[in-house]
Design a protein around this motif. Structure first.
Motif, PDB file in Angstrom:
ATOM      1  N   ALA A  41       9.843   9.477 -20.862  1.00 51.44           N
ATOM      2  CA  ALA A  41       9.458   8.171 -21.416  1.00 51.44           C
ATOM      3  C   ALA A  41       8.806   8.348 -22.777  1.00 51.44           C
ATOM      4  CB  ALA A  41       8.516   7.455 -20.461  1.00 51.44           C
ATOM      5  N   MET A  76       8.645   0.162 -23.026  1.00 54.75           N
ATOM      6  CA  MET A  76       8.275   1.540 -22.666  1.00 54.75           C
ATOM      7  C   MET A  76       6.999   1.567 -21.839  1.00 54.75           C
ATOM      8  SD  MET A  76      10.737   3.114 -23.510  1.00 54.75           S
ATOM      9  CE  MET A  76      10.174   4.598 -22.736  1.00 54.75           C
ATOM     10  N   PHE A  79       7.976   0.876 -18.421  1.00 53.50           N
ATOM     11  CA  PHE A  79       8.518   2.108 -17.846  1.00 53.50           C
ATOM     12  C   PHE A  79       7.385   3.013 -17.359  1.00 53.50           C
ATOM     13  CE2 PHE A  79      12.754   1.511 -19.755  1.00 53.50           C
ATOM     14  CZ  PHE A  79      13.504   1.949 -18.707  1.00 53.50           C
TER      15      PHE A  79
ATOM     16  N   MET B  32      16.164   4.862 -18.542  1.00 55.26           N
ATOM     17  CA  MET B  32      15.752   5.147 -19.923  1.00 55.26           C
ATOM     18  C   MET B  32      16.962   5.515 -20.770  1.00 55.26           C
ATOM     19  SD  MET B  32      12.355   7.363 -19.641  1.00 55.26           S
ATOM     20  CE  MET B  32      11.306   7.184 -18.250  1.00 55.26           C
TER      21      MET B  32
END
Lengths: 294, 99
Positions: A41, A76, A79, B32
């Motif tokens: 990440a 993000m 995430f 991702m």
């Protein structure tokens, strides 16, 4: 700045492209190669920031800022939240369920990349207008985009709003858990504990029997074995318990070794002094820990 | 510098993302990689927008961002749900329709 940066490519932009492009590709490789999801990440966040700089360099000032705010700021972080929920240390398993799948996938990726890049190389991309005129037509990049969104793309814009609301509701519906029975009151819980007859008092604190007070160090039972109960369930599940039960014995052995060496060279009168000296760092370390814990 | 280089970079990033989707097992990392591919597409849109002197490409990139945000919200909710029922975020473990 509006017209200059968007109408020509300068040497400075070339330098920026090659330096930051390398960073972006490195970040992308980091994303797919890092074993832990957190590292992936963070690598991806780096790549996205570099892409934001590229948007700015390409005259897309609004998108560059939106990229930083929405992608690196919101997506993000979402995430990272999920990575924390799911478990930071849950590393990918290296066991292959399909034999040779990894290498086949890498080969496929390589072939696909060659195909894409060859396609771009073969295309005749020699028009270069630059965004200077388009950006300044309505007074700026943001104004130009607003003019398009609210006239030509207004329906797409409205439908996007509906999509966002649907996604928000969908996420809530998916993660919502209905309570199927009444929550137990405190009295009922205490009665249940007494009836079960185990752990009436609170669980023992970690490390208190083992001269350490970090939460990941289990307390020692009288016979010197670890008491798993003293460490939090999460740490137990992750296997992050630090065992220091043998440390005291090792320290003592090292101390004896040192004093033997010293005794071998000098007279015995120095022995207590040596013992004090070698014990000192430990003591100060422990008291320091205690202060920090308080 | 030729602005076509931005397209090459975007193609490279897209390829890395696609390979990551195929290689990785952790559902979050796969996700991702999908984000990486979406971002590479956005870079292509922005670069083309500049080459043709037309703001439409930036509008499309903007919409892609919105769709990506919606997709991430729902996708991560599904991953959390999967993790709750199977105690693992690996895509290999989600091999049964029902537990």
């Amino acid at each position: 700045m509006n017209t200059l940066a968007a109408s020509a490519t300068s040497v400075g932009e070339a330098v920026q492209f090659w330096v930051l492009g390398t960073v972006a590709v490195a970040g992308a490789f980091g994303t797919i190669l890092m074993r832990r999801a957190v590292h992936s990440a963070l690598c991806l966040a780096g790549t996205m920031i570099v892409l934001a700089v590229f948007y700015l360099a390409n005259g897309a000032y609004f998108l560059g800022v939106v990229q930083i705010i929405v992608y690196t700021g919101a997506i993000m972080m979402l995430f990272l939240f999920v990575v924390m929920l799911v478990g930071v240390t849950a590393a990918d398993s290296l066991k292959e369920t399909l034999k040779g799948q990894r290498w086949l996938a890498a080969a496929c990726g390589l072939g696909f990349g060659v195909l894409l890049i060859a396609g771009i190389g073969n295309a005749s991309l020699n028009t270069f207008t630059g965004l200077g005129a388009a950006n300044s037509a309505h007074g700026g990049n943001v104004e130009g985009l607003a003019q398009l969104i609210f006239t030509k793309y207004v329906f797409a814009f409205e439908i996007t709003g509906a999509l966002l609301i649907t996604a928000a509701v969908g996420a809530m519906v998916l993660t919502h858990r209905e309570r199927t029975e009444r929550a137990k009151t405190q009295r009922e819980l205490s009665e249940l504990r007494v009836r079960e007859g185990k752990h009436l008092p609170p669980l023992p604190a970690p490390g208190v029997y083992a001269r350490h007070n970090a939460v990941d160090i289990p307390g020692l039972l009288p016979d010197g074995t670890l008491s798993e109960l003293t460490v939090s369930k999460t740490l137990r599940a992750r296997g992050q318990i630090r065992d220091v039960s043998s440390e005291a014995l090792n320290d003592l052995a090292a101390l004896e070794q040192r004093s033997e060496e010293r005794l071998g060279r000098e007279t015995g009168s120095h022995e207590p002094h040596a013992r004090d000296e070698s014990k000192d760092p430990h003591d100060s370390h422990d008291s320091h820990d205690e202060e920090a814990a308080k | 510098m030729n602005p076509v280089n931005y397209l090459y970079l975007a193609a490279l990033l897209f390829t890395i993302g696609a390979a990551g989707v195929l290689i990785r097992r952790n559902a979050i990392v796969v996700f991702m990689c999908i984000e990486l591919m979406l971002n590479a597409c956005n870079l292509t849109f922005v670069a083309f927008s500049r080459m043709h002197g037309n703001l439409d490409g930036q509008i499309i990139a903007f919409f892609t961002m919105v769709v990506a945000a919606a997709e991430v919200v729902v996708g991560l909710a599904i991953i959390v749900l999967l993790f709750r029922s199977r105690h693992s975020a690996s895509v290999d473990d989600a091999s049964l329709m029902k537990l």
